[in-house]
Design a protein around this motif. Sequence first.
Motif, PDB file in Angstrom:
ATOM      1  N   SER A   1       0.867  -1.177   0.000  1.00  0.00           N
ATOM      2  CA  SER A   1       0.000   0.000   0.000  1.00  0.00           C
ATOM      3  C   SER A   1       0.908   1.232   0.000  1.00  0.00           C
ATOM      4  O   SER A   1       2.134   1.116  -0.052  1.00  0.00           O
ATOM      5  CB  SER A   1      -0.920   0.003   1.220  1.00  0.00           C
ATOM      6  N   ASN A   2       0.299   2.396   0.100  1.00  0.00           N
ATOM      7  CA  ASN A   2       1.106   3.621   0.117  1.00  0.00           C
ATOM      8  C   ASN A   2       1.896   3.800   1.416  1.00  0.00           C
ATOM      9  O   ASN A   2       2.804   4.629   1.463  1.00  0.00           O
ATOM     10  CB  ASN A   2       0.206   4.849  -0.103  1.00  0.00           C
ATOM     11  N   ASP A   3       1.545   3.012   2.445  1.00  0.00           N
ATOM     12  CA  ASP A   3       2.190   3.275   3.742  1.00  0.00           C
ATOM     13  C   ASP A   3       2.586   2.026   4.531  1.00  0.00           C
ATOM     14  O   ASP A   3       2.581   2.048   5.750  1.00  0.00           O
ATOM     15  CB  ASP A   3       1.287   4.177   4.603  1.00  0.00           C
ATOM     16  N   ASN A   4       2.929   0.929   3.839  1.00  0.00           N
ATOM     17  CA  ASN A   4       3.362  -0.262   4.601  1.00  0.00           C
ATOM     18  C   ASN A   4       4.721  -0.787   4.152  1.00  0.00           C
ATOM     19  O   ASN A   4       5.006  -1.984   4.234  1.00  0.00           O
ATOM     20  CB  ASN A   4       2.312  -1.373   4.512  1.00  0.00           C
ATOM     21  N   ILE A   5       5.595   0.116   3.696  1.00  0.00           N
ATOM     22  CA  ILE A   5       6.892  -0.303   3.155  1.00  0.00           C
ATOM     23  C   ILE A   5       7.702  -1.108   4.166  1.00  0.00           C
ATOM     24  O   ILE A   5       8.379  -2.082   3.807  1.00  0.00           O
ATOM     25  CB  ILE A   5       7.701   0.922   2.643  1.00  0.00           C
ATOM     26  N   ASP A   6       7.617  -0.768   5.453  1.00  0.00           N
ATOM     27  CA  ASP A   6       8.380  -1.503   6.471  1.00  0.00           C
ATOM     28  C   ASP A   6       7.956  -2.967   6.527  1.00  0.00           C
ATOM     29  O   ASP A   6       8.799  -3.865   6.661  1.00  0.00           O
ATOM     30  CB  ASP A   6       8.202  -0.856   7.854  1.00  0.00           C
ATOM     31  N   GLU A   7       6.646  -3.206   6.412  1.00  0.00           N
ATOM     32  CA  GLU A   7       6.154  -4.585   6.429  1.00  0.00           C
ATOM     33  C   GLU A   7       6.544  -5.326   5.153  1.00  0.00           C
ATOM     34  O   GLU A   7       6.922  -6.498   5.183  1.00  0.00           O
ATOM     35  CB  GLU A   7       4.630  -4.590   6.603  1.00  0.00           C
ATOM     36  N   VAL A   8       6.480  -4.645   4.021  1.00  0.00           N
ATOM     37  CA  VAL A   8       6.863  -5.259   2.746  1.00  0.00           C
ATOM     38  C   VAL A   8       8.314  -5.738   2.796  1.00  0.00           C
ATOM     39  O   VAL A   8       8.641  -6.851   2.347  1.00  0.00           O
ATOM     40  CB  VAL A   8       6.660  -4.267   1.579  1.00  0.00           C
ATOM     41  N   LEU A   9       9.177  -4.925   3.360  1.00  0.00           N
ATOM     42  CA  LEU A   9      10.608  -5.252   3.376  1.00  0.00           C
ATOM     43  C   LEU A   9      10.944  -6.422   4.296  1.00  0.00           C
ATOM     44  O   LEU A   9      12.032  -6.980   4.206  1.00  0.00           O
ATOM     45  CB  LEU A   9      11.427  -4.014   3.770  1.00  0.00           C
ATOM     46  N   LYS A  10      10.013  -6.812   5.164  1.00  0.00           N
ATOM     47  CA  LYS A  10      10.230  -7.971   6.040  1.00  0.00           C
ATOM     48  C   LYS A  10       9.895  -9.303   5.354  1.00  0.00           C
ATOM     49  O   LYS A  10      10.092 -10.359   5.933  1.00  0.00           O
ATOM     50  CB  LYS A  10       9.354  -7.846   7.296  1.00  0.00           C
ATOM     51  N   THR A  11       9.378  -9.244   4.140  1.00  0.00           N
ATOM     52  CA  THR A  11       8.938 -10.456   3.448  1.00  0.00           C
ATOM     53  C   THR A  11      10.106 -11.408   3.201  1.00  0.00           C
ATOM     54  O   THR A  11      11.163 -11.005   2.700  1.00  0.00           O
ATOM     55  CB  THR A  11       8.270 -10.083   2.105  1.00  0.00           C
ATOM     56  N   ASP A  12       9.913 -12.679   3.543  1.00  0.00           N
ATOM     57  CA  ASP A  12      10.953 -13.705   3.388  1.00  0.00           C
ATOM     58  C   ASP A  12      10.879 -14.296   1.983  1.00  0.00           C
ATOM     59  O   ASP A  12       9.921 -15.002   1.658  1.00  0.00           O
ATOM     60  CB  ASP A  12      10.753 -14.806   4.430  1.00  0.00           C
ATOM     61  N   PRO A  13      11.869 -14.027   1.127  1.00  0.00           N
ATOM     62  CA  PRO A  13      11.792 -14.491  -0.270  1.00  0.00           C
ATOM     63  C   PRO A  13      11.824 -16.005  -0.424  1.00  0.00           C
ATOM     64  O   PRO A  13      11.425 -16.520  -1.468  1.00  0.00           O
ATOM     65  CB  PRO A  13      13.022 -13.837  -0.920  1.00  0.00           C
ATOM     66  N   LYS A  14      12.289 -16.723   0.585  1.00  0.00           N
ATOM     67  CA  LYS A  14      12.335 -18.188   0.496  1.00  0.00           C
ATOM     68  C   LYS A  14      11.005 -18.832   0.867  1.00  0.00           C
ATOM     69  O   LYS A  14      10.768 -20.000   0.577  1.00  0.00           O
ATOM     70  CB  LYS A  14      13.446 -18.746   1.401  1.00  0.00           C
ATOM     71  N   LYS A  15      10.126 -18.058   1.515  1.00  0.00           N
ATOM     72  CA  LYS A  15       8.870 -18.623   2.013  1.00  0.00           C
ATOM     73  C   LYS A  15       7.620 -17.963   1.432  1.00  0.00           C
ATOM     74  O   LYS A  15       6.514 -18.419   1.683  1.00  0.00           O
ATOM     75  CB  LYS A  15       8.826 -18.501   3.545  1.00  0.00           C
ATOM     76  N   VAL A  16       7.798 -16.854   0.690  1.00  0.00           N
ATOM     77  CA  VAL A  16       6.661 -16.099   0.164  1.00  0.00           C
ATOM     78  C   VAL A  16       6.873 -15.884  -1.331  1.00  0.00           C
ATOM     79  O   VAL A  16       7.970 -15.503  -1.761  1.00  0.00           O
ATOM     80  CB  VAL A  16       6.521 -14.744   0.902  1.00  0.00           C
ATOM     81  N   CYS A  17       5.809 -16.099  -2.121  1.00  0.00           N
ATOM     82  CA  CYS A  17       5.961 -16.066  -3.577  1.00  0.00           C
ATOM     83  C   CYS A  17       6.345 -14.701  -4.120  1.00  0.00           C
ATOM     84  O   CYS A  17       7.115 -14.609  -5.073  1.00  0.00           O
ATOM     85  CB  CYS A  17       4.687 -16.562  -4.250  1.00  0.00           C
ATOM     86  N   GLY A  18       5.817 -13.614  -3.517  1.00  0.00           N
ATOM     87  CA  GLY A  18       6.136 -12.307  -4.045  1.00  0.00           C
ATOM     88  C   GLY A  18       5.390 -11.189  -3.344  1.00  0.00           C
ATOM     89  O   GLY A  18       4.659 -11.410  -2.372  1.00  0.00           O
ATOM     90  N   VAL A  19       5.575  -9.981  -3.863  1.00  0.00           N
ATOM     91  CA  VAL A  19       4.892  -8.775  -3.370  1.00  0.00           C
ATOM     92  C   VAL A  19       3.961  -8.307  -4.481  1.00  0.00           C
ATOM     93  O   VAL A  19       4.364  -8.191  -5.635  1.00  0.00           O
ATOM     94  CB  VAL A  19       5.910  -7.674  -3.018  1.00  0.00           C
ATOM     95  N   LYS A  20       2.704  -8.034  -4.117  1.00  0.00           N
ATOM     96  CA  LYS A  20       1.702  -7.605  -5.116  1.00  0.00           C
ATOM     97  C   LYS A  20       1.447  -6.112  -4.986  1.00  0.00           C
ATOM     98  O   LYS A  20       1.208  -5.595  -3.902  1.00  0.00           O
ATOM     99  CB  LYS A  20       0.399  -8.376  -4.880  1.00  0.00           C
ATOM    100  N   ILE A  21       1.485  -5.431  -6.137  1.00  0.00           N
ATOM    101  CA  ILE A  21       1.173  -4.006  -6.183  1.00  0.00           C
ATOM    102  C   ILE A  21       0.029  -3.775  -7.164  1.00  0.00           C
ATOM    103  O   ILE A  21       0.111  -4.193  -8.328  1.00  0.00           O
ATOM    104  CB  ILE A  21       2.381  -3.153  -6.625  1.00  0.00           C
ATOM    105  N   PHE A  22      -1.023  -3.127  -6.710  1.00  0.00           N
ATOM    106  CA  PHE A  22      -2.069  -2.647  -7.614  1.00  0.00           C
ATOM    107  C   PHE A  22      -1.661  -1.257  -8.093  1.00  0.00           C
ATOM    108  O   PHE A  22      -1.749  -0.288  -7.353  1.00  0.00           O
ATOM    109  CB  PHE A  22      -3.421  -2.581  -6.904  1.00  0.00           C
ATOM    110  N   MET A  23      -1.196  -1.175  -9.344  1.00  0.00           N
ATOM    111  CA  MET A  23      -0.830   0.119  -9.921  1.00  0.00           C
ATOM    112  C   MET A  23      -2.028   0.765 -10.609  1.00  0.00           C
ATOM    113  O   MET A  23      -1.918   1.797 -11.240  1.00  0.00           O
ATOM    114  CB  MET A  23       0.346  -0.034 -10.875  1.00  0.00           C
ATOM    115  N   GLY A  24      -3.162   0.101 -10.517  1.00  0.00           N
ATOM    116  CA  GLY A  24      -4.452   0.658 -10.880  1.00  0.00           C
ATOM    117  C   GLY A  24      -5.416  -0.031  -9.961  1.00  0.00           C
ATOM    118  O   GLY A  24      -5.279  -1.213  -9.698  1.00  0.00           O
TER     119      GLY A  24
END
Length: 445
Positions: free
Chosen positions: A127-150
């Motif tokens: 979202s526009n204000d959860n960058i800290d949570e996004v950066l904690k994502t574990d790339p070995k256990k989570v498929c990816g980060v989703k962004i709605f650009m529309g």
Amino acid sequence: MASTLILNGTIVNEGKVTEADILIVNDRIEQIGSDLQQLKADKVIDAKGLHILPGLIDDQVHFREPGLTHKAEIYTESKAAVAGGITSFMEMPNTVPNTLTQDLLQQKYDVASQKSIANYSFFMGASNDNIDEVLKTDPKKVCGVKIFMGSSTGNMLVDNQKTLENIFRNSPTIIATHCESEEIIRANTAKAKEQYGENVPMGMHPIIRSEEACFASSSEAIKLAKSTGARLHILHISTGKETLQFDNSIPLKDKKITSEACVHHLWFSDSDYAEKGSFIKWNPAVKTAEDREMIRKAVNENRIDVLATDHAPHTLEEKQNAYFSAPSGGPLVQHNLPALLDLYHQGVFSLEKIVEKSAHAVADLFDVSERGYLREGYFADIVLVDLNKSWEVTKENLLYKCGWSPFEGHQFKARVEKTFVNGNLVYDAGQVIEGTLGKRLTFSR
């Protein structure tokens, strides 16, 4: 140790179609060979006349749990998925609440571990204000980060340029984007309202959510990825113009920018709105027959890298509303592979291409560990299909909780006969076999 021996099948795997047998021991493929009849196993399946495919991996589904379980649940939709030959799925974050914290993400994994018949992974939402949570994502256990650009659904539109650049520059894993320009859609909506008031016909959907809206957003995402070095994956390409932005001169493993096409954009065109109405209302919209042909061509030319469903059920009652009230999205996982196999029968795709784009390439693109191929030592996610057993889609044979399908009344030419998830037979000749659960996907990153 549990073992299953599949004999006399025709394997479609790694660009080849060959006659072979497969021995499954516990959750893995133990052996693949041309003459395994002499081996002993707890269960023997004669697959003569059937084709054996690696289980499909769907990189884009909306299973609606938590918060929207009147439409669908992980349990019901995973049943529909295995009936359609999908053995692993990656689910999107626009549930309620939106998956915008690591705690909420973990809660979805906890539910799936108790309910999902298929293997599973979940995207972290931005979202526009959860960058800290996004950066904690574990790339070995989570498929990816989703962004709605529309914006599509929920409150997850990321339209702050600084935030977008921050995520693109620093995301610990692949970024998957929904690309439509909100500004252009709003302008087109205003024009449609001027013409029709609130009674906008469904056929206006691809004009409101136009080629221009898609291209403006996807080209911006590509530009941003190139400037930041991000690993970008653009979801559900719906226009021919967009396909020309993607490279097919390098192998998938070397690509930093990849793309996906979904079965509804490969199947329907704007001429179908007259009959199907809101049942084919998706975001991005189903567009022209020319767009459809260019997307099919891009799949065959490797400009588009993977095939998926964007399975997104709504209730029949919700779908029967007028244009502005009828939500976008529809159920697809049960009928994705049969639809692709109809396209095979029509000469659009080869069997090898369907397997490549629906299993191999998805595993490669997301670095899924030990899945997506029929290989000794890999997890035994396997689908047996009869290419020449026709069947009709009816309300009675639907497994979706929402109870409807845009394919109702269609006679498919091929049928999924059996599906194995981690060596367990979970679907057999029209029946889901319960009692075993899928596993969390892991990623070799």
